[in-house]
Scaffold this motif. Sequence first.
Motif, PDB file in Angstrom:
ATOM      1  N   HIS A  11      38.379  42.782  43.791  1.00 19.59           N
ATOM      2  CA  HIS A  11      39.395  42.184  42.926  1.00 19.59           C
ATOM      3  C   HIS A  11      38.976  42.259  41.459  1.00 19.59           C
ATOM      4  O   HIS A  11      37.845  41.947  41.096  1.00 19.59           O
ATOM      5  N   GLY A  12      39.916  42.723  40.632  1.00 22.94           N
ATOM      6  CA  GLY A  12      39.647  42.838  39.207  1.00 22.94           C
ATOM      7  C   GLY A  12      38.988  44.142  38.803  1.00 22.94           C
ATOM      8  O   GLY A  12      38.793  44.393  37.620  1.00 22.94           O
ATOM      9  N   ASP A  13      38.637  44.974  39.780  1.00 21.37           N
ATOM     10  CA  ASP A  13      38.013  46.264  39.480  1.00 21.37           C
ATOM     11  C   ASP A  13      39.104  47.319  39.274  1.00 21.37           C
ATOM     12  O   ASP A  13      40.244  47.156  39.722  1.00 21.37           O
ATOM     13  N   SER A  88      29.757  46.077  40.544  1.00 24.89           N
ATOM     14  CA  SER A  88      30.137  47.254  41.340  1.00 24.89           C
ATOM     15  C   SER A  88      29.684  47.074  42.781  1.00 24.89           C
ATOM     16  O   SER A  88      28.688  46.397  43.062  1.00 24.89           O
ATOM     17  N   ILE A  89      30.404  47.706  43.684  1.00 25.21           N
ATOM     18  CA  ILE A  89      29.985  47.738  45.084  1.00 25.21           C
ATOM     19  C   ILE A  89      28.706  48.562  45.217  1.00 25.21           C
ATOM     20  O   ILE A  89      27.856  48.292  46.076  1.00 25.21           O
ATOM     21  N   PRO A 133      32.297  36.526  44.830  1.00 24.43           N
ATOM     22  CA  PRO A 133      33.584  35.814  44.776  1.00 24.43           C
ATOM     23  C   PRO A 133      34.788  36.729  44.548  1.00 24.43           C
ATOM     24  O   PRO A 133      35.915  36.352  44.883  1.00 24.43           O
ATOM     25  N   ASN A 134      34.554  37.922  43.987  1.00 25.74           N
ATOM     26  CA  ASN A 134      35.671  38.828  43.692  1.00 25.74           C
ATOM     27  C   ASN A 134      35.760  39.996  44.674  1.00 25.74           C
ATOM     28  O   ASN A 134      36.375  41.022  44.383  1.00 25.74           O
ATOM     29  N   VAL A 135      35.114  39.848  45.853  1.00 28.82           N
ATOM     30  CA  VAL A 135      35.156  40.900  46.869  1.00 28.82           C
ATOM     31  C   VAL A 135      35.633  40.308  48.191  1.00 28.82           C
ATOM     32  O   VAL A 135      35.141  39.271  48.634  1.00 28.82           O
ATOM     33  N   THR A 136      36.606  40.981  48.801  1.00 33.14           N
ATOM     34  CA  THR A 136      37.060  40.627  50.142  1.00 33.14           C
ATOM     35  C   THR A 136      36.658  41.732  51.110  1.00 33.14           C
ATOM     36  O   THR A 136      37.011  42.895  50.894  1.00 33.14           O
ATOM     37  N   VAL A 137      35.884  41.387  52.137  1.00 33.16           N
ATOM     38  CA  VAL A 137      35.466  42.365  53.143  1.00 33.16           C
ATOM     39  C   VAL A 137      36.563  42.451  54.198  1.00 33.16           C
ATOM     40  O   VAL A 137      36.826  41.488  54.925  1.00 33.16           O
TER      41      VAL A 137
END
Length: 213
Positions: A11-13, A88-89, A133-137
């Motif tokens: 999210h936000g990337d 970044s991932i 917090p800004n990543v959904t798996v």
Amino acid sequence: MIKVYIEVCHHGDWTEKTENSEMKIYGINHLIDPINKYNIEILLFYGKNQGKFLKNIKNHRNILDIIEYNEIKRNIYKVVLKGNYEDSIRKSLFESRAITLSTIIEDGIEKYNLLFLSNNDMEKLRKSLEDKPNVTVLHFKLLDLNIMNSLQLLTPLEYEIMVRALNKGFFENPRKISLEELSEEFGISKATLNFHIRKALKKILYLFLYQYG
């Protein structure tokens, strides 16, 4: 070794901007510099209106520079980006010692096929992603060797051609889309498209006939 397939929404990337677009992006190679806090991504962009898409993302906070932008074929561009390492991932992958086999970005989702040397490394990645917090798996799946081989079998262009051909009914009887119509969508000649289809089919047949036959 442990093989894993993951899908994440960052999210936000800038990758989130591929949602509701015609863009499909394949990772070709990458360089990670954790000391200077940047990543270099070599990517193939597939889709229409690429100029508009790049204009929308070039000033994104996670893109430090667009180093290269070259048209390879109609609607296919090679793009080299310099990105923000910290958000970044790639940072999570690097810190968990993941080996990246393939990267696909589409519909706002980052998709990775990965190898790990140990279960601890794999779990470290899982925790790292879940703690952001800004990543959904969306998916975190273990794969067997044969599934991984089939995923890595085709080149990005071959994969895109076969998926579109299948979805549009090229392999139906009678065909729902002709070779000519499909070649126009990719901006290549019928002979070139036929070459890629035959090459991809040969790889798939070899995999299943020799590994399962």
